[in-house]
Design a protein around this motif. Structure first.
Motif, short mmCIF file in Angstrom:
data_model
loop_
_atom_site.label_atom_id
_atom_site.label_comp_id
_atom_site.label_asym_id
_atom_site.label_seq_id
_atom_site.Cartn_x
_atom_site.Cartn_y
_atom_site.Cartn_z
N UNK A 98 32.57 17.60 25.66
CA UNK A 98 31.84 18.76 26.17
C UNK A 98 30.88 18.26 27.24
N UNK A 99 30.94 18.89 28.41
CA UNK A 99 30.08 18.49 29.51
C UNK A 99 29.57 19.71 30.26
N UNK A 100 28.39 19.55 30.86
CA UNK A 100 28.00 20.50 31.89
C UNK A 100 29.00 20.36 33.04
N UNK A 101 29.09 21.37 33.84
CA UNK A 101 30.07 21.32 34.93
C UNK A 101 29.50 20.58 36.14
N UNK A 102 28.95 19.37 35.88
CA UNK A 102 28.42 18.62 37.01
C UNK A 102 29.49 17.78 37.69
N UNK A 103 30.69 17.76 37.13
CA UNK A 103 31.79 17.08 37.82
C UNK A 103 32.08 17.75 39.15
N UNK A 104 32.13 19.08 39.14
CA UNK A 104 32.40 19.80 40.38
C UNK A 104 31.30 19.56 41.40
N UNK A 105 30.04 19.55 40.93
CA UNK A 105 28.92 19.36 41.84
C UNK A 105 28.94 17.97 42.48
N UNK A 106 29.41 16.98 41.73
CA UNK A 106 29.44 15.60 42.24
C UNK A 106 30.78 15.25 42.87
N UNK A 107 31.70 16.18 42.87
CA UNK A 107 32.94 15.97 43.60
C UNK A 107 34.02 15.21 42.88
N UNK A 108 34.15 15.38 41.58
CA UNK A 108 35.24 14.74 40.86
C UNK A 108 35.70 15.64 39.73
N UNK A 109 36.87 15.32 39.20
CA UNK A 109 37.47 16.07 38.10
C UNK A 109 37.15 15.33 36.81
N UNK A 110 36.19 15.86 36.04
CA UNK A 110 35.73 15.16 34.84
C UNK A 110 36.85 14.99 33.82
N UNK A 111 37.63 16.04 33.60
CA UNK A 111 38.71 15.96 32.62
C UNK A 111 39.71 14.88 33.00
N UNK A 112 40.00 14.76 34.30
CA UNK A 112 40.95 13.74 34.75
C UNK A 112 40.43 12.33 34.48
N UNK A 113 39.11 12.15 34.55
CA UNK A 113 38.56 10.83 34.25
C UNK A 113 38.71 10.47 32.78
N UNK A 114 38.68 11.47 31.92
CA UNK A 114 38.79 11.22 30.49
C UNK A 114 40.21 10.92 30.02
N UNK A 115 41.21 11.49 30.70
CA UNK A 115 42.58 11.42 30.17
C UNK A 115 43.09 9.99 29.96
N UNK A 116 42.79 9.04 30.83
CA UNK A 116 43.28 7.68 30.56
C UNK A 116 42.66 7.05 29.31
N UNK A 117 41.52 7.58 28.87
CA UNK A 117 40.82 7.01 27.72
C UNK A 117 41.20 7.66 26.39
N UNK A 118 41.81 8.84 26.43
CA UNK A 118 41.96 9.65 25.22
C UNK A 118 43.41 10.10 25.08
#
Length: 292
Positions: free
Chosen positions: A240-260
Motif C-alpha cells: 500500500x502506497x500513497x500515489x507518489x510514484x506518479x508524482x516522481x515519474x515512475x510506476x511503483x507497482x512495476x518496481x515491486x513485481x520483480x521482488x514479489x
C-alpha cells in the motif's frame, strides 16, 4: 509518561546478545506482527491492533533502536542492518511461541519486514508493507530536485558525528517536521501521542541515525545480492502506497513485481501515517491479505 495500547500486555523480550525489545501483545488466534515506522513507536498501530486482536494474536514491538527497546551502540555496519533487525523480529515471534506468523510494516518497519520475508520465507506466512519501496529501488528513483523531499535520507547517510550532532541540537523540530509534513489530518496524531513520539525520538538520535545510515550502505548490498540471485518474496504480499510514484515519474507497482511472486499493489488517498489516518482502510487491507 508513556502511553500504552489499552488491553495489551507489555513485556521485554531478549532477541539478541544484549538486546531486548519492548513489545505489546494482545488477542488470541493466528499471530500477526506489526512494525512501526519513523519517527514513531509501536503506538502507531493502536487502532489497528485493537481491531485485529478480536481474532488474532497481535504483536507490536518497538524496533531495535526505537521507543523503549534497547539501543545498542553502532559497533559495526551490521548493528542496524535490516537483516539484523529482521532477525530480531523472527527471534521475538519465536520466543513468544510463534514459528510462523504474518508480518506488516510501515515505513522503516516495512523495510525490516521485506528483509524478514527475503531472509526467513519459511517463517512469514503473509507480508504487508505500507508506503515504502525496497531499499535499492528507493535510492535509484531519487534524483534531481524531487529528491529534496527525502533530505533526511541523505543527512543521516553521512558518517557518524555530524548528523547526530545536528539532529540532537534541535531534535523536536527535526522529528516534529516529519510528523507535521507527512500527515494530512493532524488530528490523527493527537497531542499526547505526538509528544510521546517526540520524547521517544529525542532519546534515540544515535540509533535512529544508525538505522538510516545502514539503508545507505549495507542494506543496499543485501538488496543487490538478492536482486542478482533473483530472490523474491514468496508469500502473499500486499503493498500500500500513497500515489507518489506518479508524482516522481515512475510506476511503483512495476518496481515491486520483480521482488514479489504474489503481489497485490494498492494506492491510498491517506497520508503517510496510514494506520493512524486511515485505520479502517488499513484494517481492511490486512484482513484481506490474511484471507489470501
Amino acid at each position: 509518561m508513556t502511553i500504552d495500547i489499552p488491553g495489551f500486555d507489555y513485556q521485554r523480550v531478549a532477541v539478541d546478545d544484549g538486546v531486548a525489545l519492548n513489545v505489546a501483545v494482545g488477542g488470541t488466534g493466528s499471530p500477526i506482527v506489526l512494525l512501526h515506522g519513523f519517527p514513531q513507536t509501536h503506538l502507531c498501530w493502536r487502532h489497528v491492533a485493537a481491531d485485529l486482536a478480536a481474532d488474532h494474536t497481535v504483536i507490536c514491538p518497538d524496533l531495535r533502536g526505537y521507543g523503549a527497546s534497547d539501543k545498542p551502540d553502532e559497533r559495526d555496519r551490521d548493528t542496524y542492518a535490516k537483516r539484523t533487525m529482521a532477525a530480531d523480529v523472527v527471534a521475538l515471534a519465536g520466543r513468544l511461541g510463534h514459528e510462523r506468523f504474518a508480518l506488516a510494516g510501515h515505513d522503516r518497519g516495512a523495510l525490516v519486514a521485506i528483509r524478514a520475508g527475503l531472509d526467513h520465507p519459511d517463517r512469514i506466512s503473509h507480508l504487508a508493507t505500507f508506503d515504502v519501496l525496497p531499499t535499492l529501488d528507493m535510492w535509484d528513483i531519487l534524483h534531481g530536485s524531487s529528491a529534496a523531499v527525502a533530505f533526511h535520507l541523505y543527512l543521516m547517510a553521512q558518517p557518524p558525528g555530524l548528523p547526530e550532532q545536528m539532529i540532537s541540537a534541535s531534535a523536536d523540530a527535526f522529528f516534529g517536521h516529519f510528523l507535521d509534513a507527512w500527515v494530512q489530518d493532524p488530528q490523527a496524531i493527537p497531542a499526547p501521542v505526538r509528544a510521546e513520539y517526540l520524547r521517544a525520538s529525542r532519546t534515540a538520535v544515535p540509533s535512529i541515525v544508525a538505522d538510516y545510515r545502514a539503508s545507505a550502505g549495507i542494506d543496499i548490498e543485501h538488496d543487490r545480492a538478492d536482486q542478482a540471485a533473483g530472490n523474491q518474496l514468496t508469500m502473499p504480499v500486499t503493498v500500500v502506497q500513497q500515489d507518489w510514484g506518479a508524482a516522481l515519474g515512475y510506476d511503483a507497482a512495476a518496481l515491486w513485481r520483480p521482488w514479489v511472486a504474489d503481489l497485490e499493489h494498492r494506492t491510498t488517498s491517506a497520508g503517510h501515517f496510514m494506520a493512524e489516518e486511515a485505520p479502517d482502510e488499513t484494517i481492511k487491507v490486512l484482513r484481506s491479505l490474511l484471507a489470501r
